[in-house]
Design a protein around this motif. Structure first.
Motif, PDB file in Angstrom:
ATOM      1  N   GLU A 456      31.279  30.427  39.643  1.00  0.00           N
ATOM      2  CA  GLU A 456      32.721  31.270  39.111  1.00  0.00           C
ATOM      3  C   GLU A 456      33.895  30.691  37.828  1.00  0.00           C
ATOM      4  OE1 GLU A 456      33.727  31.677  43.313  1.00  0.00           O
ATOM      5  OE2 GLU A 456      35.438  31.048  42.972  1.00  0.00           O
ATOM      6  N   GLN A 457      33.818  29.256  37.741  1.00  0.00           N
ATOM      7  CA  GLN A 457      34.552  28.596  37.061  1.00  0.00           C
ATOM      8  C   GLN A 457      34.270  27.651  35.533  1.00  0.00           C
ATOM      9  OE1 GLN A 457      37.721  27.381  37.992  1.00  0.00           O
ATOM     10  NE2 GLN A 457      38.137  28.709  39.519  1.00  0.00           N
ATOM     11  N   LYS A 458      32.826  28.333  35.863  1.00  0.00           N
ATOM     12  CA  LYS A 458      32.500  27.531  34.721  1.00  0.00           C
ATOM     13  C   LYS A 458      32.820  28.498  33.171  1.00  0.00           C
ATOM     14  CE  LYS A 458      28.430  24.919  36.142  1.00  0.00           C
ATOM     15  NZ  LYS A 458      27.308  26.024  36.927  1.00  0.00           N
ATOM     16  N   GLY A 459      33.499  29.453  32.915  1.00  0.00           N
ATOM     17  CA  GLY A 459      33.638  29.748  31.928  1.00  0.00           C
ATOM     18  C   GLY A 459      35.144  30.207  31.803  1.00  0.00           C
ATOM     19  N   ILE A 460      35.774  29.325  32.828  1.00  0.00           N
ATOM     20  CA  ILE A 460      37.421  29.745  32.708  1.00  0.00           C
ATOM     21  C   ILE A 460      37.932  28.648  31.694  1.00  0.00           C
ATOM     22  CG2 ILE A 460      39.487  29.222  33.633  1.00  0.00           C
ATOM     23  CD1 ILE A 460      38.501  30.372  36.384  1.00  0.00           C
ATOM     24  N   SER A 461      38.582  29.200  30.629  1.00  0.00           N
ATOM     25  CA  SER A 461      39.781  28.050  29.899  1.00  0.00           C
ATOM     26  C   SER A 461      41.100  28.327  30.518  1.00  0.00           C
ATOM     27  CB  SER A 461      39.197  28.450  28.237  1.00  0.00           C
ATOM     28  OG  SER A 461      39.561  29.734  28.366  1.00  0.00           O
ATOM     29  N   GLY A 462      42.127  27.142  30.084  1.00  0.00           N
ATOM     30  CA  GLY A 462      42.885  27.054  29.750  1.00  0.00           C
ATOM     31  C   GLY A 462      43.263  26.321  31.843  1.00  0.00           C
ATOM     32  N   LEU A 463      44.375  26.067  31.802  1.00  0.00           N
ATOM     33  CA  LEU A 463      44.971  26.303  33.382  1.00  0.00           C
ATOM     34  C   LEU A 463      46.041  26.241  33.845  1.00  0.00           C
ATOM     35  CD1 LEU A 463      45.070  22.195  32.957  1.00  0.00           C
ATOM     36  CD2 LEU A 463      43.084  23.323  33.866  1.00  0.00           C
ATOM     37  N   GLY A 464      45.884  27.205  35.222  1.00  0.00           N
ATOM     38  CA  GLY A 464      46.984  27.664  35.811  1.00  0.00           C
ATOM     39  C   GLY A 464      46.561  29.223  36.576  1.00  0.00           C
ATOM     40  N   GLY A 465      46.796  29.254  38.229  1.00  0.00           N
ATOM     41  CA  GLY A 465      46.513  30.142  38.132  1.00  0.00           C
ATOM     42  C   GLY A 465      44.806  30.449  38.512  1.00  0.00           C
ATOM     43  N   ASN A 466      43.753  29.653  38.066  1.00  0.00           N
ATOM     44  CA  ASN A 466      42.563  30.409  38.012  1.00  0.00           C
ATOM     45  C   ASN A 466      41.367  29.506  38.710  1.00  0.00           C
ATOM     46  OD1 ASN A 466      42.685  28.400  36.320  1.00  0.00           O
ATOM     47  ND2 ASN A 466      42.547  29.286  34.444  1.00  0.00           N
ATOM     48  N   MET A 467      41.822  28.671  39.880  1.00  0.00           N
ATOM     49  CA  MET A 467      41.671  27.915  40.726  1.00  0.00           C
ATOM     50  C   MET A 467      40.284  28.705  41.834  1.00  0.00           C
ATOM     51  SD  MET A 467      42.785  24.063  41.418  1.00  0.00           S
ATOM     52  CE  MET A 467      43.902  24.074  40.135  1.00  0.00           C
ATOM     53  N   ARG A 468      39.476  28.390  42.350  1.00  0.00           N
ATOM     54  CA  ARG A 468      39.309  28.948  43.724  1.00  0.00           C
ATOM     55  C   ARG A 468      40.724  28.894  44.481  1.00  0.00           C
ATOM     56  NH1 ARG A 468      36.275  28.283  48.323  1.00  0.00           N
ATOM     57  NH2 ARG A 468      34.734  29.851  49.122  1.00  0.00           N
ATOM     58  N   LEU A 469      40.752  30.178  44.612  1.00  0.00           N
ATOM     59  CA  LEU A 469      42.524  30.051  45.310  1.00  0.00           C
ATOM     60  C   LEU A 469      42.646  30.687  46.413  1.00  0.00           C
ATOM     61  CD1 LEU A 469      45.106  30.040  42.441  1.00  0.00           C
ATOM     62  CD2 LEU A 469      44.536  28.546  43.690  1.00  0.00           C
ATOM     63  N   GLY A 470      43.365  30.166  47.685  1.00  0.00           N
ATOM     64  CA  GLY A 470      44.079  31.206  48.437  1.00  0.00           C
ATOM     65  C   GLY A 470      43.407  30.532  49.964  1.00  0.00           C
ATOM     66  N   GLY A 471      43.580  32.482  50.859  1.00  0.00           N
ATOM     67  CA  GLY A 471      42.866  32.430  52.446  1.00  0.00           C
ATOM     68  C   GLY A 471      41.617  33.478  52.044  1.00  0.00           C
ATOM     69  N   LYS A 472      40.417  32.884  52.505  1.00  0.00           N
ATOM     70  CA  LYS A 472      39.422  33.171  52.247  1.00  0.00           C
ATOM     71  C   LYS A 472      38.596  32.712  53.700  1.00  0.00           C
ATOM     72  CE  LYS A 472      38.748  32.157  47.591  1.00  0.00           C
ATOM     73  NZ  LYS A 472      39.492  33.480  47.066  1.00  0.00           N
ATOM     74  N   ASP A 473      37.143  33.057  53.950  1.00  0.00           N
ATOM     75  CA  ASP A 473      36.737  33.273  55.699  1.00  0.00           C
ATOM     76  C   ASP A 473      35.304  32.122  55.089  1.00  0.00           C
ATOM     77  OD1 ASP A 473      38.229  35.087  56.237  1.00  0.00           O
ATOM     78  OD2 ASP A 473      36.442  36.791  56.036  1.00  0.00           O
ATOM     79  N   VAL A 474      35.632  31.227  56.558  1.00  0.00           N
ATOM     80  CA  VAL A 474      34.268  30.414  56.795  1.00  0.00           C
ATOM     81  C   VAL A 474      34.211  30.702  57.418  1.00  0.00           C
ATOM     82  CG1 VAL A 474      34.215  28.162  57.131  1.00  0.00           C
ATOM     83  CG2 VAL A 474      36.408  29.015  55.397  1.00  0.00           C
ATOM     84  N   GLU A 475      32.929  30.180  57.816  1.00  0.00           N
ATOM     85  CA  GLU A 475      31.759  31.365  58.384  1.00  0.00           C
ATOM     86  C   GLU A 475      31.547  30.019  59.645  1.00  0.00           C
ATOM     87  OE1 GLU A 475      28.601  34.148  56.856  1.00  0.00           O
ATOM     88  OE2 GLU A 475      27.553  32.520  57.169  1.00  0.00           O
ATOM     89  N   ILE A 476      31.348  29.690  60.331  1.00  0.00           N
ATOM     90  CA  ILE A 476      31.389  28.476  60.971  1.00  0.00           C
ATOM     91  C   ILE A 476      29.651  28.364  62.134  1.00  0.00           C
ATOM     92  CG2 ILE A 476      32.612  26.835  62.257  1.00  0.00           C
ATOM     93  CD1 ILE A 476      34.758  26.985  60.742  1.00  0.00           C
ATOM     94  N   ALA A 477      29.279  27.685  61.843  1.00  0.00           N
ATOM     95  CA  ALA A 477      28.054  27.168  62.834  1.00  0.00           C
ATOM     96  C   ALA A 477      28.404  27.347  64.457  1.00  0.00           C
ATOM     97  CB  ALA A 477      27.099  26.403  62.326  1.00  0.00           C
ATOM     98  N   LYS A 478      27.529  27.771  64.656  1.00  0.00           N
ATOM     99  CA  LYS A 478      27.647  27.630  66.244  1.00  0.00           C
ATOM    100  C   LYS A 478      27.475  26.337  66.857  1.00  0.00           C
ATOM    101  CE  LYS A 478      27.116  32.116  68.779  1.00  0.00           C
ATOM    102  NZ  LYS A 478      25.875  33.481  67.973  1.00  0.00           N
ATOM    103  N   ASP A 479      28.197  26.034  67.669  1.00  0.00           N
ATOM    104  CA  ASP A 479      28.086  24.671  68.362  1.00  0.00           C
ATOM    105  C   ASP A 479      28.182  23.725  68.011  1.00  0.00           C
ATOM    106  OD1 ASP A 479      26.701  26.195  70.793  1.00  0.00           O
ATOM    107  OD2 ASP A 479      25.184  26.220  70.100  1.00  0.00           O
TER     108      ASP A 479
END
Ligand code: GLN
Length: 590
Positions: A456-479
Motif C-alpha cells: 500500500e506504500q509503494k505508489g505513495i510519493s512525498g512524506l507527511g501523514g501517509n505511512m500506515r498510521l494509527g490504531g489497527k486490530d491485531v489478531e493474536i494466536a491462541k496460547d
C-alpha cells in the motif's frame, strides 16, 4: 443562539462588518467553558503536564473535558518533525501524528484523543487558504484578524460541540511573546469577550528564577512575562509558578500584586519526583475548586465520582514510593541524547515499573558504536533491552548486534517497530542462514530484503501523514505469549507508524526455523508481533504499544519486559512470572 444573534450580541455590527466568527452547528454559548493555558518567560515549563493534571481533576469531578494543543509551527502535523529537535512524534488512534503532549493528556485522562485535540498554524492556514480559493470570503481581504483568529475560535468551539465537553482545555504552544503564537493569544482574548464572564479561565505558567550565585528566588522575569500577556489584553485568573523549590510567600505576594491576581490564585508548582504527583499538588492547593468557582461549574460536579476516581489514582501514586526492586533497561537507539525523543517508551517503562514496585533505571546505548565484538561489554549490566522505533540506516547493524546478543544470552528483549524488523533480520541471518538478509530501507540494493515496503506504500510519493498510521486490530494466536500478555484476548488494538513490513515470501522460512508470528493483521499477510519459544522474554511488535500505556493500565508488553528483567536481576528470589505479573495488574485495573 444563532450565529447572527451571537454576532449582534457581541458586536452590534452592520452588514459590511469586518466581524467574523464562524460558529459550528449546534454550538450553544455558555454550555462549554474554557481553560486557556499559556507559558511566559521560557518554553519547556510543563504546560501540558499542568493542563492535563488540572483536566484530570475536572474529569474526576464528573465533568467532560476535552484538551486541545495549539502549535505555532507551520507543519501540518508533527509527523515530519525531527524527534531530536521537537521530541517524539505521538500517534493517536485515528492516525494523527502529533506533539508528545497529547501523550501526556492521554495518560493523565486515561482516554483516547483524536485529531480534534491537536492543531498547528499549518492546519489553520491550510483551511483558510482552501476556503479562500473556494470563494468563501468573496469580496473580502482575508486577514489575520478576524479570519485567522476566527478559525482558531471555531476549532475550539467545534471541539466543544463534537465532544459535548463541559470544559475545553486549550494549551498554547511556545511562550507568550513568540511571533508565531500571537494570533492564538489574540483569538483567546476574542473568545473570552464573546463567551462572556465566567466562561474562560486564563492560566499563566511562569518561571521563578533561583540563580545559584544569589541563593534566593527572583520574580522579575515572571512579572515581565505576565505583563507581556496583559499588554495583549489578557488578564490571567490563575498563575502557576514553576520553580526548583517551593515558591516563597514573599515572591508569590510580589507576583500577585504586580499582576492583579489574588494571592490565593498564585500557586507554587515546584519540581517534584514524578509528574503523577502534580494532580495532588494542584488539589492540595485548591486549584481545582478555584477553576470550578471561576467558571461557575459547581452545579455540574459530582463529588461521589471524584472520591472514587481519586482513590484509584492515589493507589497508583502510593506505589511510586514503594520500591522493592531495581532493574537496568537499555534503550538502544540513535536519538539517545534527547530523552524526549523516546518519551512514550520512558513513560511506559515507568508505568509498568510503578505497578510492579520496581525502579527502572534507563540506560541510553548508542547503537552507532556497537558491533558483535563490543556488544557483550556494552550490555553487561542490563537486565533487559529495548530496540525502539527508527528510520534510516544509522545504527541499524548495532541494533542487530544487540538483538543477537539478547537472543543468544537469554536477555529479555522488546523490539518496537524498527526493533521488530531488526529482530526479523537477525533471525533470518543467524538462524535461517540467510547471511545477507536486510531491510530495503537500510540497504536498497540488498538481494535478500526480508523487510520490504508495504504494497500500500509503494505508489505513495512525498512524506507527511501517509505511512500506515494509527490504531489497527491485531489478531493474536491462541496460547501464544502475546495472547497470555493480553489477558487471553485474540484481538487487540495497537497503534502503528510504519512503511515497511516482513516480506511475505520469507514468512514460511522464518516460521519453519522456529520464529513465531503471534500477531497478524486480520485478513492481510502483515506480521505484527513476533516471539521466540524457549527464551525468558523475547518479543517484538510492528506496533508502538507505548502509545497505549497508561499509568493505571500499563502496556502488557512493557510490563512483561520489566517482570522478566526483574527475575533476571534477582535470580534468588521467588518472583511472579511474566504472565502472573501482567495478570495481577490487569485484575487491579478492572
Ligand atoms: N522505518 C521503519 C518503517 O517505516 C520502522 C518505523 C518505525 O520504527 N516507526 O517501517
Amino acid at each position: 443562539m444563532s450565529t447572527e444573534d451571537l454576532m449582534n450580541s457581541v458586536s452590534n455590527v452592520s452588514d459590511d462588518t469586518e466581524f467574523y466568527t464562524p460558529m459550528p452547528d449546534g454550538y450553544i454559548r455558555g454550555r462549554c467553558k474554557y481553560v486557556v493555558i499559556m507559558g511566559t518567560v521560557m518554553s519547556g515549563l510543563g504546560k501540558g503536564i499542568f493542563s492535563s493534571s488540572l483536566a484530570k481533576l475536572m474529569q474526576d469531578k464528573g465533568l467532560k473535558v476535552a484538551p486541545i494543543k495549539l502549535e505555532g509551527y507551520l507543519n501540518v502535523d508533527s509527523g515530519t518533525l525531527n524527534p531530536f529537535r521537537h521530541g517524539e512524534v505521538f500517534v493517536l488512534d485515528d492516525g494523527m501524528e502529533c506533539d508528545m503532549d497529547l501523550g501526556t493528556y492521554e495518560r493523565m485522562l486515561q482516554k483516547d484523543l483524536s485529531k480534534l485535540n491537536f492543531t498547528t498554524s499549518g492546519q489553520i492556514y491550510t483551511k483558510i487558504l482552501s476556503k479562500e480559493r473556494h470563494g468563501d470570503y468573496l469580496g473580502k481581504d482575508v486577514q489575520m484578524i478576524p479570519h485567522v483568529t476566527g478559525e482558531v475560535k471555531s476549532r475550539l468551539r467545534e471541539l466543544a460541540v463534537q465532544t459535548e465537553a463541559d470544559v475545553v482545555f486549550a494549551e498554547i504552544g511556545g511562550t507568550v511573546g513568540d511571533f508565531e503564537n500571537m494570533f492564538y493569544i489574540e483569538a483567546m482574548r476574542e473568545l473570552a469577550y464573546e463567551e462572556g464572564p465566567n466562561s474562560v479561565c486564563f492560566v499563566a505558567l511562569t518561571q521563578v528564577l533561583e540563580p545559584k550565585t544569589l541563593g534566593e528566588q527572583k520574580s522579575k522575569a515572571a512579572q515581565l512575562g505576565i505583563k507581556r500577556l496583559m499588554e495583549m489584553g489578557i488578564q490571567p485568573h490563575i498563575i502557576a509558578c514553576r520553580a526548583a523549590n517551593p515558591v516563597s510567600d514573599k515572591v508569590r505576594q510580589k507576583i500577585a500584586q504586580y499582576t492583579n491576581v489574588p494571592l490565593e490564585r498564585v500557586f507554587s508548582m515546584h519540581d517534584c519526583e514524578s509528574i503523577y504527583v502534580i494532580p495532588h499538588m494542584l488539589r492540595d492547593s485548591g486549584y481545582d475548586f478555584e477553576v470550578v468557582k471561576l467558571l461557575k461549574l459547581d452545579q455540574r460536579i459530582n463529588l461521589q465520582n471524584e472520591r472514587k476516581e481519586w482513590l484509584k489514582w492515589c493507589d497508583f501514586v502510593d506505589r511510586l514510593d514503594k520500591v522493592n526492586h531495581e532493574i537496568n533497561i537499555g534503550i538502544t537507539g540513535k536519538y539517545t541524547s534527547l530523552r524526549d525523543s523516546y518519551a512514550s517508551i520512558i513513560h511506559a517503562l515507568e508505568n509498568s515499573g510503578t505497578n510492579l514496585s520496581t525502579k527502572v533505571n534507563i540506560h541510553w546505548i548508542d547503537t552507532s558504536i556497537i558491533n558483535d565484538d563490543n556488544v557483550a561489554d556494552m550490555l553487561k549490566d542490563m537486565h533487559g533491552i529495548i530496540v525502539p522505533g527508527g528510520f534510516g540506516s544509522r545504527g541499524a547493524e548495532g541494533k542487530i548486534a544487540c538483538v543477537k546478543y539478547a537472543r543468544e544470552n537469554a536477555l529479555p528483549y522488546l523490539g518496537i517497530c524498527f526493533g521488530f524488523q531488526m529482530a526479523v533480520i537477525e533471525y533470518a541471518r543467524n538462524v535461517c542462514g540467510i547471511k545477507d538478509a536486510c531491510s530495503s530501507e537500510v540497504d536498497p540494493d540488498g538481494k535478500n530484503a526480508v523487510i520490504t515496503i508495504l504494497p500500500e506504500q509503494k505508489g505513495i510519493s512525498g512524506l507527511g501523514g501517509n505511512m500506515r498510521l494509527g490504531g489497527k486490530d491485531v489478531e493474536i494466536a491462541k496460547d501464544s505469549l502475546a495472547c497470555k500478555l493480553f489477558n487471553n484476548k485474540t484481538s487487540v488494538r495497537l497503534r502503528f507508524r510504519h512503511r515497511l513490513e516482513v516480506e511475505p515470501s520469507y514468512i514460511k522460512t522464518l516460521t519453519d526455523n522456529g520464529l513465531i508470528f503471534s500477531g497478524k493483521a486480520p485478513g492481510e499477510p502483515i506480521m505484527q508481533i513476533l516471539e521466540l519459544p524457549d527464551h525468558p522474554y523475547f518479543i517484538g511488535t510492528q506496533a508502538h504499544p507505548c502509545f497505549n500505556s497508561r499509568p493505571l493500565s500499563p502496556s502488557p508488553m512493557f510490563t512483561g519486559l520489566v517482570a522478566a528483567a526483574r527475575k533476571l536481576a534477582y535470580p534468588d528470589q521467588k518472583l511472579p512470572t511474566v504472565v502472573q505479573a501482567v495478570q495481577e495488574i490487569a485484575k487491579r485495573s478492572k
